[in-house]
Motif scaffolding. Structure first.
Motif, PDB file in Angstrom:
ATOM      1  N   LEU A 294       0.054  -4.804  -0.357  1.00  0.00           N
ATOM      2  CA  LEU A 294      -0.931  -3.848  -0.845  1.00  0.00           C
ATOM      3  C   LEU A 294      -0.565  -3.384  -2.246  1.00  0.00           C
ATOM      4  O   LEU A 294      -1.406  -3.362  -3.150  1.00  0.00           O
ATOM      5  CB  LEU A 294      -1.007  -2.658   0.114  1.00  0.00           C
ATOM      6  CG  LEU A 294      -1.923  -1.499  -0.295  1.00  0.00           C
ATOM      7  CD1 LEU A 294      -3.376  -1.963  -0.335  1.00  0.00           C
ATOM      8  CD2 LEU A 294      -1.770  -0.331   0.676  1.00  0.00           C
ATOM      9  N   ARG A 295       0.684  -3.062  -2.450  1.00  0.00           N
ATOM     10  CA  ARG A 295       1.132  -2.538  -3.746  1.00  0.00           C
ATOM     11  C   ARG A 295       0.941  -3.544  -4.870  1.00  0.00           C
ATOM     12  O   ARG A 295       0.444  -3.213  -5.952  1.00  0.00           O
ATOM     13  CB  ARG A 295       2.602  -2.131  -3.656  1.00  0.00           C
ATOM     14  CG  ARG A 295       3.218  -1.761  -5.000  1.00  0.00           C
ATOM     15  CD  ARG A 295       4.718  -1.536  -4.879  1.00  0.00           C
ATOM     16  NE  ARG A 295       5.344  -1.487  -6.189  1.00  0.00           N
ATOM     17  CZ  ARG A 295       6.654  -1.478  -6.399  1.00  0.00           C
ATOM     18  NH1 ARG A 295       7.482  -1.526  -5.367  1.00  0.00           N
ATOM     19  NH2 ARG A 295       7.140  -1.440  -7.614  1.00  0.00           N
ATOM     20  N   TYR A 296       1.311  -4.792  -4.639  1.00  0.00           N
ATOM     21  CA  TYR A 296       1.318  -5.773  -5.715  1.00  0.00           C
ATOM     22  C   TYR A 296      -0.048  -6.395  -5.988  1.00  0.00           C
ATOM     23  O   TYR A 296      -0.276  -6.933  -7.075  1.00  0.00           O
ATOM     24  CB  TYR A 296       2.297  -6.896  -5.392  1.00  0.00           C
ATOM     25  CG  TYR A 296       3.761  -6.508  -5.499  1.00  0.00           C
ATOM     26  CD1 TYR A 296       4.250  -5.900  -6.651  1.00  0.00           C
ATOM     27  CD2 TYR A 296       4.648  -6.754  -4.466  1.00  0.00           C
ATOM     28  CE1 TYR A 296       5.584  -5.551  -6.766  1.00  0.00           C
ATOM     29  CE2 TYR A 296       5.993  -6.416  -4.562  1.00  0.00           C
ATOM     30  CZ  TYR A 296       6.454  -5.808  -5.714  1.00  0.00           C
ATOM     31  OH  TYR A 296       7.779  -5.466  -5.815  1.00  0.00           O
ATOM     32  N   ASN A 297      -0.945  -6.361  -5.031  1.00  0.00           N
ATOM     33  CA  ASN A 297      -2.156  -7.178  -5.136  1.00  0.00           C
ATOM     34  C   ASN A 297      -3.469  -6.416  -5.123  1.00  0.00           C
ATOM     35  O   ASN A 297      -4.520  -7.015  -5.296  1.00  0.00           O
ATOM     36  CB  ASN A 297      -2.162  -8.205  -3.989  1.00  0.00           C
ATOM     37  CG  ASN A 297      -0.953  -9.117  -4.024  1.00  0.00           C
ATOM     38  OD1 ASN A 297      -0.777  -9.890  -4.959  1.00  0.00           O
ATOM     39  ND2 ASN A 297      -0.097  -9.024  -3.018  1.00  0.00           N
ATOM     40  N   ARG A 298      -3.420  -5.131  -4.942  1.00  0.00           N
ATOM     41  CA  ARG A 298      -4.646  -4.369  -4.726  1.00  0.00           C
ATOM     42  C   ARG A 298      -5.589  -4.397  -5.918  1.00  0.00           C
ATOM     43  O   ARG A 298      -6.812  -4.435  -5.760  1.00  0.00           O
ATOM     44  CB  ARG A 298      -4.294  -2.925  -4.368  1.00  0.00           C
ATOM     45  CG  ARG A 298      -5.489  -2.094  -3.972  1.00  0.00           C
ATOM     46  CD  ARG A 298      -5.062  -0.766  -3.375  1.00  0.00           C
ATOM     47  NE  ARG A 298      -6.114  -0.186  -2.570  1.00  0.00           N
ATOM     48  CZ  ARG A 298      -5.923   0.773  -1.692  1.00  0.00           C
ATOM     49  NH1 ARG A 298      -4.707   1.240  -1.486  1.00  0.00           N
ATOM     50  NH2 ARG A 298      -6.923   1.263  -1.003  1.00  0.00           N
ATOM     51  N   ASP A 299      -5.053  -4.374  -7.131  1.00  0.00           N
ATOM     52  CA  ASP A 299      -5.900  -4.240  -8.317  1.00  0.00           C
ATOM     53  C   ASP A 299      -6.284  -5.573  -8.947  1.00  0.00           C
ATOM     54  O   ASP A 299      -6.866  -5.612 -10.028  1.00  0.00           O
ATOM     55  CB  ASP A 299      -5.180  -3.372  -9.358  1.00  0.00           C
ATOM     56  CG  ASP A 299      -4.940  -1.955  -8.860  1.00  0.00           C
ATOM     57  OD1 ASP A 299      -5.782  -1.464  -8.087  1.00  0.00           O
ATOM     58  OD2 ASP A 299      -3.912  -1.362  -9.231  1.00  0.00           O
ATOM     59  N   ALA A 300      -5.971  -6.673  -8.273  1.00  0.00           N
ATOM     60  CA  ALA A 300      -6.244  -7.986  -8.850  1.00  0.00           C
ATOM     61  C   ALA A 300      -7.715  -8.361  -8.716  1.00  0.00           C
ATOM     62  O   ALA A 300      -8.405  -7.927  -7.785  1.00  0.00           O
ATOM     63  CB  ALA A 300      -5.383  -9.030  -8.159  1.00  0.00           C
ATOM     64  N   ASN A 301      -8.211  -9.192  -9.666  1.00  0.00           N
ATOM     65  CA  ASN A 301      -9.520  -9.826  -9.530  1.00  0.00           C
ATOM     66  C   ASN A 301      -9.393 -10.862  -8.418  1.00  0.00           C
ATOM     67  O   ASN A 301      -9.954 -10.704  -7.338  1.00  0.00           O
ATOM     68  CB  ASN A 301      -9.919 -10.456 -10.863  1.00  0.00           C
ATOM     69  CG  ASN A 301     -11.266 -11.134 -10.821  1.00  0.00           C
ATOM     70  OD1 ASN A 301     -11.950 -11.106  -9.805  1.00  0.00           O
ATOM     71  ND2 ASN A 301     -11.627 -11.756 -11.933  1.00  0.00           N
ATOM     72  N   PHE A 302      -8.624 -11.908  -8.689  1.00  0.00           N
ATOM     73  CA  PHE A 302      -8.115 -12.788  -7.636  1.00  0.00           C
ATOM     74  C   PHE A 302      -6.626 -12.497  -7.473  1.00  0.00           C
ATOM     75  O   PHE A 302      -5.944 -12.163  -8.443  1.00  0.00           O
ATOM     76  CB  PHE A 302      -8.309 -14.259  -8.000  1.00  0.00           C
ATOM     77  CG  PHE A 302      -9.739 -14.693  -8.094  1.00  0.00           C
ATOM     78  CD1 PHE A 302     -10.632 -14.453  -7.063  1.00  0.00           C
ATOM     79  CD2 PHE A 302     -10.192 -15.347  -9.229  1.00  0.00           C
ATOM     80  CE1 PHE A 302     -11.951 -14.861  -7.152  1.00  0.00           C
ATOM     81  CE2 PHE A 302     -11.522 -15.761  -9.330  1.00  0.00           C
ATOM     82  CZ  PHE A 302     -12.392 -15.508  -8.283  1.00  0.00           C
ATOM     83  N   LEU A 303      -6.106 -12.621  -6.267  1.00  0.00           N
ATOM     84  CA  LEU A 303      -4.678 -12.451  -6.060  1.00  0.00           C
ATOM     85  C   LEU A 303      -3.914 -13.443  -6.927  1.00  0.00           C
ATOM     86  O   LEU A 303      -4.229 -14.636  -6.915  1.00  0.00           O
ATOM     87  CB  LEU A 303      -4.313 -12.681  -4.589  1.00  0.00           C
ATOM     88  CG  LEU A 303      -4.302 -11.447  -3.672  1.00  0.00           C
ATOM     89  CD1 LEU A 303      -5.692 -10.841  -3.548  1.00  0.00           C
ATOM     90  CD2 LEU A 303      -3.761 -11.804  -2.310  1.00  0.00           C
ATOM     91  N   ALA A 304      -2.932 -12.944  -7.672  1.00  0.00           N
ATOM     92  CA  ALA A 304      -2.082 -13.844  -8.439  1.00  0.00           C
ATOM     93  C   ALA A 304      -1.320 -14.734  -7.463  1.00  0.00           C
ATOM     94  O   ALA A 304      -0.660 -14.243  -6.549  1.00  0.00           O
ATOM     95  CB  ALA A 304      -1.110 -13.051  -9.303  1.00  0.00           C
ATOM     96  N   ASP A 305      -1.432 -16.036  -7.643  1.00  0.00           N
ATOM     97  CA  ASP A 305      -0.794 -16.996  -6.732  1.00  0.00           C
ATOM     98  C   ASP A 305      -0.035 -17.996  -7.592  1.00  0.00           C
ATOM     99  O   ASP A 305      -0.609 -18.940  -8.133  1.00  0.00           O
ATOM    100  CB  ASP A 305      -1.856 -17.678  -5.871  1.00  0.00           C
ATOM    101  CG  ASP A 305      -1.266 -18.301  -4.613  1.00  0.00           C
ATOM    102  OD1 ASP A 305      -0.049 -18.558  -4.601  1.00  0.00           O
ATOM    103  OD2 ASP A 305      -2.025 -18.531  -3.657  1.00  0.00           O
TER     104      ASP A 305
END
Length: 342
Positions: free
Chosen positions: A148-159
């Protein structure tokens, strides 16, 4: 602890426009006595392409291109091709990299049969929003709250950190990828299998695909794939990066685990300490301070040479006896978890 020798810097920036800001994080493959490096070349403005050089032996550069081997062509990579890795499976080389469009950072692959001509196959990781990720993974009760902390504000999840195993496992192409904070694994018959339906099912059982999670203090923030795993008779030797958050920022260290040959999700052992960490000037100060970011290896006799980006600015190399390293991991495995804690 295993003895590690740092052999120093092997590649620096030049005045050439495509690499005047940084050279780092190389893909590495050994062919005979030659070692090929496909490295991230950064020009001012943080635009990345893939540069190339050839080594004679593990440390001596004998050939270096004066222009990028691969450059951004498509919208999904318009701001850069970053952090390549390479393996050869059957008769095909798979060069993975991070395609960056100035917003999204997603794993892509290009293939070749000769290390000269590469065909871009496009993005191979999912384009998924946090909302869809959250919806698909709700039944995965044990997921780390840091997703939740690392990915919440992404457009697409950084992968990022897409790294292939250097052969098929149980007949399947197998690769690592990283959605923070863990390392995940994918197995498919063909890259054509990576459809929307595949990923929907994958995320519905997401916990089953987590390969490594942070375990020790030096990797407490998150982990990510590093070098293509090295096959040994005792298991896959996986060299990855571990990250811890300090007062002055993140510190990236080179870490090692031993994984089961038939099911890499089974961890045999892990070093409870970094194999090596930033300690030298060129690792401590650069475009990004305190970074040792391993991305490729070359095995010469019993010595495993580990190539890494130092402080996001140059390429350095360290080496270790692969026999000593595997034996250390087997000793840890035999001693059990309490010994690792100690």
């Amino acid at each position: 602890m295993v003895d590690v020798r740092k052999d120093g810097v092997i590649l620096r920036t030049t005045a050439l426009e495509f690499e005047n800001e940084g050279v780092l994080n190389p893909a590495v493959i050994k062919e005979g006595s030659a070692i090929h490096l496909f490295y991230r070349a950064v020009k001012k403005g943080n635009f990345s392409s893939i540069g190339y050089c050839k080594l004679d032996g593990p440390l001596s550069v004998i050939e270096r291109n004066k222009s990028p081997l691969l450059s951004p062509e498509f919208d999904y990579e318009k701001h850069g091709m970053e952090d390549p890795r390479i393996v050869k499976i059957d008769d095909t080389y798979y060069l993975t990299y991070i395609a960056f469009d100035d917003v999204n950072a997603l794993g892509a692959v290009a293939t070749s049969t000769d290390l000269v001509n590469f065909k871009k196959q496009g993005i191979i990781v999912p384009k998924i929003s946090f909302e869809d990720f959250d919806r698909h993974t709700k039944n995965n009760s044990a997921l780390n709250e840091k997703y939740l902390r690392y990915n919440r504000d992404a457009n697409f999840l950084a992968d990022k950190d897409v790294v292939f195993f250097p052969r098929r496992i149980n007949g399947k192409l197998t690769f690592l990828h990283r959605i923070k904070p863990d390392i995940q694994v994918v197995s498919v018959d063909s890259l054509d299998d990576l459809t929307a339906t595949f990923w929907e099912n994958y995320f519905s059982h997401f916990a089953d695909h987590i390969l490594l999670t942070p375990k020790y203090p030096h990797e407490v923030s998150y982990v990510g794939g590093g070098c293509p795993p090295v096959e040994t008779e005792h298991g896959w030797l996986m060299i990855y990066h571990g990250v811890k958050d300090m007062v002055k920022g993140y510190e990236y260290s080179c870490c090692v685990a031993l994984l089961d040959l038939d099911d890499p999700r089974k961890e045999i052992a892990r070093l409870p300490y970094p194999l090596f960490s930033p300690e030298l000037d060129y690792e401590l100060k650069g475009d990004v301070d305190d970074v040792c970011f391993p991305t490729g290896t070359a095995l010469v006799g019993d010595i495993l040479y580990i190539y890494y980006g130092a402080a996001d600015e140059l390429i350095a190399c360290a080496c270790v006896s692969i026999t000593a390293l595997v034996n250390e991991l087997l000793t840890i495995a035999k001693a059990g978890p309490l010994a690792s804690i100690g």
